[in-house]
Motif scaffolding. Structure first.
Motif, PDB file in Angstrom:
ATOM      1  N   SER A 244       0.802  -1.213   0.000  1.00  0.00           N
ATOM      2  CA  SER A 244       0.000   0.000   0.000  1.00  0.00           C
ATOM      3  C   SER A 244       0.840   1.271   0.000  1.00  0.00           C
ATOM      4  O   SER A 244       0.292   2.373  -0.127  1.00  0.00           O
ATOM      5  CB  SER A 244      -0.944   0.016   1.203  1.00  0.00           C
ATOM      6  N   ALA A 245       2.151   1.144   0.122  1.00  0.00           N
ATOM      7  CA  ALA A 245       2.998   2.333   0.027  1.00  0.00           C
ATOM      8  C   ALA A 245       2.830   3.000  -1.332  1.00  0.00           C
ATOM      9  O   ALA A 245       2.902   4.232  -1.456  1.00  0.00           O
ATOM     10  CB  ALA A 245       4.456   1.960   0.254  1.00  0.00           C
ATOM     11  N   CYS A 246       2.612   2.202  -2.367  1.00  0.00           N
ATOM     12  CA  CYS A 246       2.389   2.724  -3.721  1.00  0.00           C
ATOM     13  C   CYS A 246       0.960   2.493  -4.195  1.00  0.00           C
ATOM     14  O   CYS A 246       0.394   3.316  -4.920  1.00  0.00           O
ATOM     15  CB  CYS A 246       3.349   2.075  -4.713  1.00  0.00           C
ATOM     16  N   HIS A 247       0.385   1.357  -3.808  1.00  0.00           N
ATOM     17  CA  HIS A 247      -0.988   1.028  -4.223  1.00  0.00           C
ATOM     18  C   HIS A 247      -1.947   1.456  -3.120  1.00  0.00           C
ATOM     19  O   HIS A 247      -2.447   0.636  -2.345  1.00  0.00           O
ATOM     20  CB  HIS A 247      -1.098  -0.461  -4.536  1.00  0.00           C
ATOM     21  N   SER A 248      -2.193   2.765  -3.070  1.00  0.00           N
ATOM     22  CA  SER A 248      -2.948   3.344  -1.966  1.00  0.00           C
ATOM     23  C   SER A 248      -4.231   3.992  -2.461  1.00  0.00           C
ATOM     24  O   SER A 248      -4.428   4.193  -3.661  1.00  0.00           O
ATOM     25  CB  SER A 248      -2.084   4.391  -1.261  1.00  0.00           C
ATOM     26  N   GLY A 249      -5.104   4.331  -1.504  1.00  0.00           N
ATOM     27  CA  GLY A 249      -6.328   5.043  -1.809  1.00  0.00           C
ATOM     28  C   GLY A 249      -7.380   4.163  -2.467  1.00  0.00           C
ATOM     29  O   GLY A 249      -7.160   2.979  -2.719  1.00  0.00           O
ATOM     30  N   PRO A 250      -8.537   4.733  -2.783  1.00  0.00           N
ATOM     31  CA  PRO A 250      -9.634   3.950  -3.368  1.00  0.00           C
ATOM     32  C   PRO A 250      -9.276   3.289  -4.693  1.00  0.00           C
ATOM     33  O   PRO A 250      -9.762   2.204  -5.002  1.00  0.00           O
ATOM     34  CB  PRO A 250     -10.743   4.991  -3.554  1.00  0.00           C
ATOM     35  N   LEU A 251      -8.413   3.939  -5.490  1.00  0.00           N
ATOM     36  CA  LEU A 251      -8.020   3.384  -6.781  1.00  0.00           C
ATOM     37  C   LEU A 251      -6.850   2.411  -6.666  1.00  0.00           C
ATOM     38  O   LEU A 251      -6.456   1.790  -7.646  1.00  0.00           O
ATOM     39  CB  LEU A 251      -7.652   4.509  -7.748  1.00  0.00           C
ATOM     40  N   LEU A 252      -6.283   2.315  -5.462  1.00  0.00           N
ATOM     41  CA  LEU A 252      -5.129   1.445  -5.212  1.00  0.00           C
ATOM     42  C   LEU A 252      -3.948   1.809  -6.109  1.00  0.00           C
ATOM     43  O   LEU A 252      -3.266   0.962  -6.671  1.00  0.00           O
ATOM     44  CB  LEU A 252      -5.517  -0.031  -5.377  1.00  0.00           C
ATOM     45  N   THR A 253      -3.707   3.111  -6.217  1.00  0.00           N
ATOM     46  CA  THR A 253      -2.532   3.631  -6.898  1.00  0.00           C
ATOM     47  C   THR A 253      -2.224   5.019  -6.360  1.00  0.00           C
ATOM     48  O   THR A 253      -3.144   5.796  -6.069  1.00  0.00           O
ATOM     49  CB  THR A 253      -2.718   3.717  -8.420  1.00  0.00           C
ATOM     50  N   GLN A 255      -0.582   7.054  -8.263  1.00  0.00           N
ATOM     51  CA  GLN A 255      -0.444   7.802  -9.515  1.00  0.00           C
ATOM     52  C   GLN A 255       0.942   8.436  -9.651  1.00  0.00           C
ATOM     53  O   GLN A 255       1.107   9.441 -10.337  1.00  0.00           O
ATOM     54  CB  GLN A 255      -1.533   8.866  -9.649  1.00  0.00           C
ATOM     55  N   ASP A 256       1.907   7.810  -9.012  1.00  0.00           N
ATOM     56  CA  ASP A 256       3.282   8.296  -9.081  1.00  0.00           C
ATOM     57  C   ASP A 256       4.099   7.318  -9.928  1.00  0.00           C
ATOM     58  O   ASP A 256       3.567   6.358 -10.491  1.00  0.00           O
ATOM     59  CB  ASP A 256       3.845   8.435  -7.669  1.00  0.00           C
ATOM     60  N   PHE A 257       5.399   7.545  -9.985  1.00  0.00           N
ATOM     61  CA  PHE A 257       6.266   6.768 -10.866  1.00  0.00           C
ATOM     62  C   PHE A 257       7.365   6.105 -10.048  1.00  0.00           C
ATOM     63  O   PHE A 257       7.984   6.744  -9.191  1.00  0.00           O
ATOM     64  CB  PHE A 257       6.868   7.679 -11.947  1.00  0.00           C
ATOM     65  N   HIS A 258       7.605   4.822 -10.356  1.00  0.00           N
ATOM     66  CA  HIS A 258       8.570   4.045  -9.582  1.00  0.00           C
ATOM     67  C   HIS A 258       9.359   3.126 -10.501  1.00  0.00           C
ATOM     68  O   HIS A 258       8.838   2.620 -11.505  1.00  0.00           O
ATOM     69  CB  HIS A 258       7.853   3.218  -8.511  1.00  0.00           C
ATOM     70  N   ALA A 259      10.615   2.918 -10.148  1.00  0.00           N
ATOM     71  CA  ALA A 259      11.481   2.009 -10.895  1.00  0.00           C
ATOM     72  C   ALA A 259      11.379   0.616 -10.290  1.00  0.00           C
ATOM     73  O   ALA A 259      11.706   0.423  -9.115  1.00  0.00           O
ATOM     74  CB  ALA A 259      12.921   2.501 -10.852  1.00  0.00           C
ATOM     75  N   LEU A 260      10.936  -0.344 -11.091  1.00  0.00           N
ATOM     76  CA  LEU A 260      10.732  -1.712 -10.614  1.00  0.00           C
ATOM     77  C   LEU A 260      11.771  -2.694 -11.138  1.00  0.00           C
ATOM     78  O   LEU A 260      11.717  -3.874 -10.823  1.00  0.00           O
ATOM     79  CB  LEU A 260       9.339  -2.209 -11.013  1.00  0.00           C
ATOM     80  N   ARG A 296       4.456   4.629 -14.221  1.00  0.00           N
ATOM     81  CA  ARG A 296       3.277   4.948 -13.401  1.00  0.00           C
ATOM     82  C   ARG A 296       2.763   3.720 -12.664  1.00  0.00           C
ATOM     83  O   ARG A 296       2.701   2.620 -13.207  1.00  0.00           O
ATOM     84  CB  ARG A 296       2.171   5.497 -14.313  1.00  0.00           C
ATOM     85  N   THR A 297       2.383   3.911 -11.413  1.00  0.00           N
ATOM     86  CA  THR A 297       1.780   2.849 -10.617  1.00  0.00           C
ATOM     87  C   THR A 297       0.383   2.547 -11.145  1.00  0.00           C
ATOM     88  O   THR A 297      -0.465   3.433 -11.164  1.00  0.00           O
ATOM     89  CB  THR A 297       1.660   3.263  -9.141  1.00  0.00           C
ATOM     90  N   PRO A 298       0.106   1.324 -11.574  1.00  0.00           N
ATOM     91  CA  PRO A 298      -1.240   1.017 -12.077  1.00  0.00           C
ATOM     92  C   PRO A 298      -2.225   0.809 -10.930  1.00  0.00           C
ATOM     93  O   PRO A 298      -1.842   0.433  -9.816  1.00  0.00           O
ATOM     94  CB  PRO A 298      -1.033  -0.289 -12.844  1.00  0.00           C
ATOM     95  N   SER A 299      -3.499   1.055 -11.205  1.00  0.00           N
ATOM     96  CA  SER A 299      -4.541   0.690 -10.256  1.00  0.00           C
ATOM     97  C   SER A 299      -4.623  -0.833 -10.181  1.00  0.00           C
ATOM     98  O   SER A 299      -4.404  -1.530 -11.173  1.00  0.00           O
ATOM     99  CB  SER A 299      -5.878   1.256 -10.705  1.00  0.00           C
ATOM    100  N   LEU A 300      -4.945  -1.349  -9.006  1.00  0.00           N
ATOM    101  CA  LEU A 300      -5.058  -2.804  -8.848  1.00  0.00           C
ATOM    102  C   LEU A 300      -6.499  -3.305  -8.934  1.00  0.00           C
ATOM    103  O   LEU A 300      -6.737  -4.506  -8.812  1.00  0.00           O
ATOM    104  CB  LEU A 300      -4.458  -3.238  -7.509  1.00  0.00           C
TER     105      LEU A 300
END
Length: 414
Positions: A244-253, A255-260, A296-300
């Motif tokens: 949930s650090a990245c997949h947060s809120g009602p949309l589970l994102t 909306q930021d950018f991360h290197a995976l 971009r972090t996708p919604s889950l």
């Protein structure tokens, strides 16, 4: 989530957008529609790691690359994003690299590849996003010299849209529907690409709303909506695993950018003058070095329906992408080409995996990583996967308007 969290679109415009979404009239060669790569039967995607765009035939994982002079000359460089809940009011960035976002930089409300040439009157970021696949050579426009649209795309991006608007407005059935749906359309000549994009947004923004998952029922007070395994997975998701650090809120994102540190393959989304095949993600849109290889972090929401996973579909299974998140360096080193869903394209196959053989590019990609390693057991990973499956909607995933039997252009409906 609830209905008030979404932009309220006009129902007549949504019905018009439904037809346009499934109509190949918006593609240069009239052979591919929005729905081809974002089909309801495939979770609003195409089921492929890297899609087969203009020139291909068929649908979903069975789509073929075409043949003869019209066959594809390049795979789509990134995975087709799912469309779930993109009509939510909180959505302010689109595409894997965020090249469409809410912004005042050009005094038109949005930061996009069209810069100051973006048409006026677009009613949402979803309408803005809808414009750009039409201008892409390998997605919908076609190759230079094949059609007027593709030629215009190589002149200036906004030269494409008047051509497509004219195609639509000369069809009597469409003209009548636009006049009925839009107050400012009193004559077919009033129809512009803005009306087309707003209609597409109205359809996508209502058709793909989904907030009736077991997870939502659990949050609403039904403790039986999630079984014990899913509840354990939820505890890990919001606790030890820190998803949930990245997949947060009602949309589970966020909306930021991360290197995976996802493995790179395929043609890549290269920047102009880039000397090698690669995909630098957000940096390609921002030109900031600190954005290199961040996506971009996708919604889950409905994630179980939208395989393969990652900006390039590097993993065909939920378990695969979860394990990569837990130890990205190990995942990067252990990744194999058979983990992806790529239709066979013999004339492109020799180059599909070349980027992973470029040692310097591998090192550059591996130098950017925003994921801390997590030590989870196999049962805990299974619990997280079970929770992710509980994010799938129930009635909502069946859509509202669905697929039309026919479209006003008379072209084949995908």
């Amino acid at each position: 989530m609830q209905p008030s969290d979404f932009v309220q679109f006009d129902s007549d415009q949504a019905r018009l957008g439904q037809l346009l979404f499934f109509d190949p009239i918006l593609s240069g060669n009239r052979n591919i529609a929005c729905a081809t790569c974002h089909h309801p039967e495939h979770g609003s995607g195409d089921g492929l790691s890297l899609g087969i765009g203009e020139g291909g035939t068929g649908l979903g994982p069975d789509r073929l690359p075409g043949e003869g002079d019209t066959r594809i000359i390049k795979r789509i460089p990134r995975n087709a994003p799912a469309l779930w809940n993109l009509g939510a009011r909180d959505v302010d960035v689109m595409f894997h690299d965020g090249r469409v976002s809410v912004s005042d930089i050009y005094d038109n409300g949005f930061d996009t590849p069209a810069q100051e040439w973006l048409p006026e009157g677009l009613n949402s970021i979803l309408a803005v996003q809808a414009l750009f696949p039409m201008t892409s050579q390998f997605e919908m426009a076609g190759n230079p010299k094949e059609n007027q649209v593709a030629g215009a795309a190589h002149d200036r991006i906004d030269a494409v849209w008047p051509i497509l608007a004219k195609r639509v407005r000369v069809i009597p059935e469409y003209a009548e529907m636009f006049e009925a749906a839009f107050d400012d359309v009193n004559d077919p000549l009033d129809i512009t690409i803005t009306h087309v994009a707003n209609a597409l947004a109205a359809f996508e923004g209502t058709e793909f709303q989904s907030y009736d998952s077991p997870f939502d029922a659990y949050l609403a007070g039904d403790p039986a909506a999630l079984d014990n395994t899913q509840q354990a997975g939820m505890a890990l998701f919001y606790g030890k695993a820190n998803c949930s650090a990245c997949h947060s809120g009602p949309l589970l994102t966020d909306q930021d950018f991360h290197a995976l540190m996802l493995p790179h393959f395929g043609p890549g989304k290269t920047r102009q003058w880039d000397p090698i095949v690669r995909d630098v993600g957000r940096m390609g849109a921002s030109d900031r070095l600190e954005d290199a290889y961040r996506f971009r972090t996708p919604s889950l929401r409905n994630i179980a329906l939208t395989a393969p996973y990652g900006h390039n579909g590097a993993y065909a299974t939920l378990e695969g992408i979860v394990r990569h998140h837990l130890d990205a360096r190990a995942g990067f080193e252990a990744w194999r080409a058979d983990m992806v869903q790529l239709p066979d394209v013999p004339w492109l196959a020799s180059g599909d995996m070349l980027p992973m053989q470029d040692l310097r590019e591998r090192a550059r990609l591996a130098s950017q990583l925003d994921l801390p390693s997590q030590d989870l057991s196999d049962p805990e990973i299974a619990q997280i996967v079970a929770f992710l499956n509980a994010l799938t909607g129930t009635k909502s995933v069946m859509g509202r308007l669905g697929r039309p039997d026919a479209v006003p252009s008379g072209l084949e409906v995908p």
